[in-house]
Design a protein around this motif. Sequence first.
Motif, short mmCIF file in Angstrom:
data_model
loop_
_atom_site.label_atom_id
_atom_site.label_comp_id
_atom_site.label_asym_id
_atom_site.label_seq_id
_atom_site.Cartn_x
_atom_site.Cartn_y
_atom_site.Cartn_z
N ARG A 33 0.88 -1.17 0.00
CA ARG A 33 0.00 0.00 0.00
C ARG A 33 0.91 1.22 0.00
NH1 ARG A 33 -4.13 2.39 4.23
NH2 ARG A 33 -4.91 4.03 2.90
N THR A 34 0.88 1.97 -1.07
CA THR A 34 1.71 3.16 -1.18
C THR A 34 1.05 4.30 -0.43
OG1 THR A 34 2.43 2.42 -3.35
CG2 THR A 34 2.83 4.72 -2.80
N THR A 35 1.75 4.81 0.55
CA THR A 35 1.23 5.91 1.36
C THR A 35 2.39 6.76 1.85
OG1 THR A 35 -0.16 6.47 3.26
CG2 THR A 35 1.22 4.52 3.49
N LEU A 36 2.14 8.01 2.04
CA LEU A 36 3.17 8.92 2.54
C LEU A 36 2.97 9.29 4.00
CD1 LEU A 36 3.51 11.33 -0.52
CD2 LEU A 36 4.95 9.37 0.07
N GLU A 37 1.75 9.13 4.49
CA GLU A 37 1.50 9.51 5.88
C GLU A 37 1.78 8.33 6.80
OE1 GLU A 37 -2.37 7.61 4.85
OE2 GLU A 37 -1.15 9.03 3.78
N VAL A 38 2.02 8.65 8.05
CA VAL A 38 2.24 7.65 9.09
C VAL A 38 1.17 7.87 10.14
CG1 VAL A 38 3.85 6.77 10.81
CG2 VAL A 38 4.72 7.65 8.64
N ASP A 39 0.47 6.79 10.49
CA ASP A 39 -0.62 6.87 11.45
C ASP A 39 -0.26 6.08 12.71
OD1 ASP A 39 -2.43 8.21 9.58
OD2 ASP A 39 -2.49 6.27 8.55
N PHE A 40 -0.38 6.73 13.85
CA PHE A 40 -0.14 6.09 15.13
C PHE A 40 -1.39 6.18 15.97
CE2 PHE A 40 4.08 7.70 13.90
CZ PHE A 40 4.81 6.52 13.94
N LEU A 41 -1.60 5.16 16.79
CA LEU A 41 -2.70 5.16 17.74
C LEU A 41 -2.08 5.13 19.13
CD1 LEU A 41 -5.79 4.85 18.22
CD2 LEU A 41 -5.38 2.38 18.28
N ILE A 42 -2.49 6.06 19.98
CA ILE A 42 -2.01 6.06 21.35
C ILE A 42 -3.21 6.03 22.28
CG2 ILE A 42 0.14 7.25 20.83
CD1 ILE A 42 -1.12 9.79 21.94
N ALA A 43 -3.02 5.47 23.45
CA ALA A 43 -4.09 5.39 24.45
C ALA A 43 -4.40 6.79 24.97
CB ALA A 43 -3.68 4.48 25.59
N GLY A 44 -5.65 7.07 25.21
CA GLY A 44 -6.07 8.38 25.70
C GLY A 44 -5.38 8.79 26.98
N ASP A 45 -5.16 7.83 27.87
CA ASP A 45 -4.52 8.18 29.14
C ASP A 45 -3.02 8.43 28.98
OD1 ASP A 45 -3.93 5.51 28.67
OD2 ASP A 45 -4.38 4.85 30.70
N ALA A 46 -2.44 8.08 27.83
CA ALA A 46 -1.03 8.36 27.56
C ALA A 46 -0.81 9.66 26.83
CB ALA A 46 -0.41 7.21 26.74
N LEU A 47 -1.90 10.30 26.41
CA LEU A 47 -1.80 11.52 25.63
C LEU A 47 -1.03 12.64 26.35
CD1 LEU A 47 -2.47 12.94 22.99
CD2 LEU A 47 -4.68 13.57 23.97
N PRO A 48 -1.30 12.92 27.63
CA PRO A 48 -0.53 13.97 28.30
C PRO A 48 0.99 13.70 28.30
CG PRO A 48 -2.46 13.43 29.59
CD PRO A 48 -2.36 12.40 28.49
N ALA A 49 1.36 12.46 28.49
CA ALA A 49 2.80 12.12 28.49
C ALA A 49 3.40 12.32 27.11
CB ALA A 49 2.99 10.69 28.96
N TRP A 50 2.68 11.95 26.05
CA TRP A 50 3.18 12.15 24.69
C TRP A 50 3.29 13.63 24.38
CZ3 TRP A 50 5.77 9.38 21.42
CH2 TRP A 50 5.70 7.99 21.47
N ARG A 51 2.37 14.43 24.86
CA ARG A 51 2.43 15.87 24.58
C ARG A 51 3.61 16.53 25.29
NH1 ARG A 51 -3.96 17.44 24.69
NH2 ARG A 51 -4.33 16.90 22.52
N SER A 52 3.98 16.01 26.43
CA SER A 52 5.10 16.63 27.16
C SER A 52 6.41 16.14 26.60
CB SER A 52 5.02 16.34 28.64
OG SER A 52 5.22 14.97 28.92
#
Length: 52
Positions: A33-52
């Motif tokens: 599948r030719t694609t240029l974007e990268v999609d990640f799924l993260i858990a909602g409760d991990a979102l603050p840690a990823w943002r920091s």
Amino acid sequence: MDVLESVGKLSGQLGLPVLLIGGHAVNFYGYNRTTLEVDFLIAGDALPAWRS
């Protein structure tokens, strides 16, 4: 180092869960599948840690 390696390495170092989804995940299983974007799924409760 590409974005997949960077995110994988960072998530491992910080202990933050992440899941590769979309076209690149499909490619991993041998389907082309030719694609240029990268999609990640993260858990909602991990979102603050990823943002920091």
